[in-house]
Write an enzyme that holds these catalytic residues in place. Sequence first.
Site, PDB file in Angstrom:
ATOM      1  N   ARG A  34       1.174  -1.250  -0.016  1.00  0.00           N
ATOM      2  CA  ARG A  34       0.143   0.153   0.012  1.00  0.00           C
ATOM      3  C   ARG A  34       0.780   1.261   0.190  1.00  0.00           C
ATOM      4  O   ARG A  34       0.494   2.683   0.067  1.00  0.00           O
ATOM      5  CB  ARG A  34      -1.166  -0.479   1.058  1.00  0.00           C
ATOM      6  N   GLU A  46      -1.018  -9.191  -5.173  1.00  0.00           N
ATOM      7  CA  GLU A  46      -1.987  -9.604  -5.667  1.00  0.00           C
ATOM      8  C   GLU A  46      -2.269 -10.804  -6.130  1.00  0.00           C
ATOM      9  O   GLU A  46      -3.048 -11.611  -5.519  1.00  0.00           O
ATOM     10  CB  GLU A  46      -3.168  -8.347  -6.954  1.00  0.00           C
ATOM     11  N   GLN A  51      -5.400 -16.984  -1.978  1.00  0.00           N
ATOM     12  CA  GLN A  51      -6.142 -18.272  -1.155  1.00  0.00           C
ATOM     13  C   GLN A  51      -4.672 -17.677  -0.006  1.00  0.00           C
ATOM     14  O   GLN A  51      -4.623 -18.868   0.618  1.00  0.00           O
ATOM     15  CB  GLN A  51      -5.776 -19.329  -1.957  1.00  0.00           C
ATOM     16  N   TYR A 129      -9.992 -10.726 -11.594  1.00  0.00           N
ATOM     17  CA  TYR A 129     -10.396  -9.609  -9.988  1.00  0.00           C
ATOM     18  C   TYR A 129      -8.650  -9.253 -10.347  1.00  0.00           C
ATOM     19  O   TYR A 129      -8.987  -7.683 -10.068  1.00  0.00           O
ATOM     20  CB  TYR A 129      -9.898 -10.748  -9.190  1.00  0.00           C
ATOM     21  N   ASP A 147     -13.986 -10.245  -5.117  1.00  0.00           N
ATOM     22  CA  ASP A 147     -13.695 -11.153  -4.096  1.00  0.00           C
ATOM     23  C   ASP A 147     -14.157 -11.680  -3.300  1.00  0.00           C
ATOM     24  O   ASP A 147     -15.341 -11.502  -2.627  1.00  0.00           O
ATOM     25  CB  ASP A 147     -11.675 -11.492  -4.412  1.00  0.00           C
TER      26      ASP A 147
END
Length: 361
Positions: A34, A46, A51, A129, A147
Amino acid sequence: MPESLVVIPEPELPQFRRRLLAWFTRSKRNLDWRQTRDPYRIWLSEIMLQQTRVAAVVPYYRRFVARFPTVRRLAGARLDTVLQHWAGLGYYSRARNLHRAAKQIAARRDAEFPRSLADALALPGVGQYTGAAVLSIAYGEPLAVLDGNVARVLARLGAVRGEPRQPRRWRRLATAADSLLARGAPGDWNQAMMELGATVCTPRAPRCGECPVERWCRARALGIAGDLPGARRRARTVRITLAAAVLLDPQRRTLLVRHQNGDGTLFSRLWQFPAVAAGRDAGHTLTRHLESIGVPSAHLEALAAARHTVTFREIRLLPFLVRVARLPAIAGARKPPLVELGRLPVSSATRKIAAAALHAL
Ligand code: SF4
């Protein structure tokens, strides 16, 4: 379920967005990815986060960007080196796709992650996504993400019952996500929705008392927040017993191979000890397997068994130490000293076996 899902009435949307964005500014976790707008690093985060829990990703992300600070450096690296930096994070197809995609990006004139969704979706391992997340966060493209976290928030806000991943329901949730998107700040918006799902609107026991958008939540008003969304049908767990041989020559070198257990998807493209799926008599099965690769009359010393889980597969590892005068000659195999195994891309299952062998020596 209505044809179009109106989660928040149109006149209240500006206030809803302001409240969620203000909460995000106040409450967001301070995460490495970030602190950057670099599309490569956002894309990497990402992919790693798929998972995988944030806490597990952080050290891997730091090591990875230290070793491969740019997409060009990643593209120029050997796959083995990339896998070595991924080893232990699991789902290795992510690393292979990342590497392939990096090569494609490096071959572009600008060597940048594509700015159009269509071009992003053409990259290996980039789906709707990931494409929307990278483009909205790095480039400010007005694309809403959906998501599991966002779907849960939306399902609760709109009191939508049933499994969110059901294709028709997922499409409706995607449309709802798009209608809520704060187009002036799509990156922050997407992250705010995901952050709300990850930290407040959690799967079990959502903390509605701390929720910045509680007043709009139908599930909360109906007292059913904890019951939504419907449970996902889980894949049946498959149990596998894997007998593995830690061959050891007098110089304490061992043998590592690829794809030896007949199920390449388990530890695909990673170095591993010779192993075979086994039934009740694992020792006998492994002895036969060792004969087939040039280790006759092996004497097996049982090592501590371990468990390892890969998605829906629960693997019982039965490792054996096998002392040999000479390691067999197998095309493409590696013969590293057992203590230096960590320098190669190996899975955490292989590390567990190596640790059991070193402990026994
Ligand atoms: Fe989730 Fe509760 Fe907020 Fe509704 S009020 S969005 S259930 S945390």
